[in-house]
Design a protein around this motif. Structure first.
Motif, PDB file in Angstrom:
ATOM      1  N   CYS A 210       0.836  -1.204   0.000  1.00 36.91           N
ATOM      2  CA  CYS A 210       0.000   0.000   0.000  1.00 36.91           C
ATOM      3  C   CYS A 210       0.870   1.254   0.000  1.00 36.91           C
TER       4      CYS A 210
ATOM      5  N   LEU B  34      -4.795  -1.645   9.354  1.00 31.98           N
ATOM      6  CA  LEU B  34      -5.267  -2.493   8.261  1.00 31.98           C
ATOM      7  C   LEU B  34      -5.523  -3.890   8.807  1.00 31.98           C
TER       8      LEU B  34
ATOM      9  N   VAL C  89      -9.481  -4.895   4.858  1.00 31.49           N
ATOM     10  CA  VAL C  89      -8.796  -5.185   3.594  1.00 31.49           C
ATOM     11  C   VAL C  89      -9.421  -6.418   2.952  1.00 31.49           C
TER      12      VAL C  89
ATOM     13  N   ARG D 147     -10.673  -3.698  -3.027  1.00 26.47           N
ATOM     14  CA  ARG D 147     -10.666  -2.391  -2.372  1.00 26.47           C
ATOM     15  C   ARG D 147      -9.394  -1.641  -2.753  1.00 26.47           C
TER      16      ARG D 147
ATOM     17  N   LEU E  66      -6.999   0.525  -1.561  1.00 24.34           N
ATOM     18  CA  LEU E  66      -6.542   1.081  -0.292  1.00 24.34           C
ATOM     19  C   LEU E  66      -5.834   2.422  -0.440  1.00 24.34           C
TER      20      LEU E  66
END
Length: 329
Positions: free
Chosen positions: A171, A242, A275, A279, A281
């Motif tokens: 991410c 997360l 998560v 998605r 992020l």
């Protein structure tokens, strides 16, 4: 208190940016450079030079300005050094003379025989005091290390946490690709500054801007994306946890539940992002950063949404909308 012993030699060898340089050099007592500086306060020993030692802050760095330097020369001119001999009996870590003031040679010998280092700086008293105070605020700030990734997104310092393998580094890599900056990956050192803010940086500055991507290995963010993609430290203003999506768990869908986490006695806002595949992020984290900036400016999206809902209910339009619904479907 610092996590490790901080000595006079450490003070001399600090690597600081140009605007924070102390410009210190040792002019006496080199054998005493291993003396430990145990407190962050700075003391000007004016009263001690006159022989008054009640509440003498002997554990502090002793700072000599023009007034102390002139009085010191007066004492030697009058051969009245009893108070000086008494001062060194308290065990002082070091003395610092500002503006390149030169103490009497006899004073340096007395300091050396008493196990006290004597330093000198070219800076003016006020400037040097401010710089040294900032250095000590950093050195003696409470510290700890955390597992996570620290990034700067739209000027907001965000600490990404979560169990190993949840995708923190991936991410962060996407955020860097989108123009944001990496502060530290994997191990983040945090410290409390003035008791009201938390600064984070890499626990090891030599490898803090390297990133481990599973299946790819270790990559150097600064080399791949340029020095504009990194920064050395950043205040942590938001913590994002997360976690794997749990269908049995009820997640906040409005944003009214304002949670915080205690970091070295400072409350830092925190949100939880589930998560799962599909998605995006990085976009969600960018939105979280912009929302945090809005909150800092006094605007709260969730609160504004609730107020608008209440106004809608009060106007009666909600009843008209409800009773006017077509039930044929």
């Amino acid at each position: 208190m610092a996590d490790k012993v901080f000595t006079v030699l450490d003070l001399l060898e600090l690597e600081l940016p140009e605007h924070s340089q102390l410009h210190l050099k040792c002019i006496g007592g080199r054998t005493s450079l291993a003396n430990v500086i145990s407190v962050s306060e700075i003391n000007r020993p004016g009263l001690a030079l006159t022989g008054f030692y009640d509440s003498f802050a002997n554990g502090c760095v002793q700072l000599f300005g023009s007034a102390e330097g002139a009085y010191l020369k007066k004492l030697y001119a009058e051969n009245n050094i009893q108070s000086l001999t008494q001062m060194f009996q308290y065990g002082i870590p070091c003395l610092i003379f500002v503006k390149m003031l030169e103490p009497p040679k006899e004073f340096i010998k007395l300091a050396e025989s008493s196990g006290c280092a004597v330093l000198q700086t070219e800076l003016e008293l006020t400037e040097f005091t401010m710089r040294l105070s900032r250095v000590f605020a950093n050195v003696f700030a409470p510290k700890k290390t955390l597992h996570g990734v620290l990034v700067e997104v739209y000027g907001i310092g965000i600490l990404l946490t979560g169990h190993s393998g949840v995708g923190k580094s991936e991410c962060a890599l996407e955020l860097v690709e989108r123009g944001h900056r990496l502060v530290a990956d994997d191990i983040v050192e945090i410290r409390s500054v003035n008791g009201n803010s938390i600064l984070g940086q890499g626990a090891n500055t030599l490898i803090s801007h390297h990133m481990e991507i599973r299946g790819l290995g270790i990559i150097n963010i600064a080399q791949m994306y340029g020095v504009g993609s990194i920064r050395e430290q950043k205040e942590i203003q938001l913590v994002i946890r997360l976690e794997e999506w749990d269908n049995s768990k009820v997640y906040d869908r409005v944003g009214n539940n304002l949670e915080s986490v205690d970091m070295l006695g400072v409350k830092v806002p925190t949100i939880e992002i589930p998560v799962k595949p599909g998605r995006n992020l990085p976009i969600i984290i960018e939105a979280a950063a912009m929302n945090e900036r809005l909150k800092a400016r006094g605007y709260n999206s969730a609160r504004d949404f609730n107020q608008n809902i209440l106004k809608w209910i009060e106007t009666g339009e909600v009843q008209n909308a409800y009773y006017g619904m077509d039930d044929s479907y």
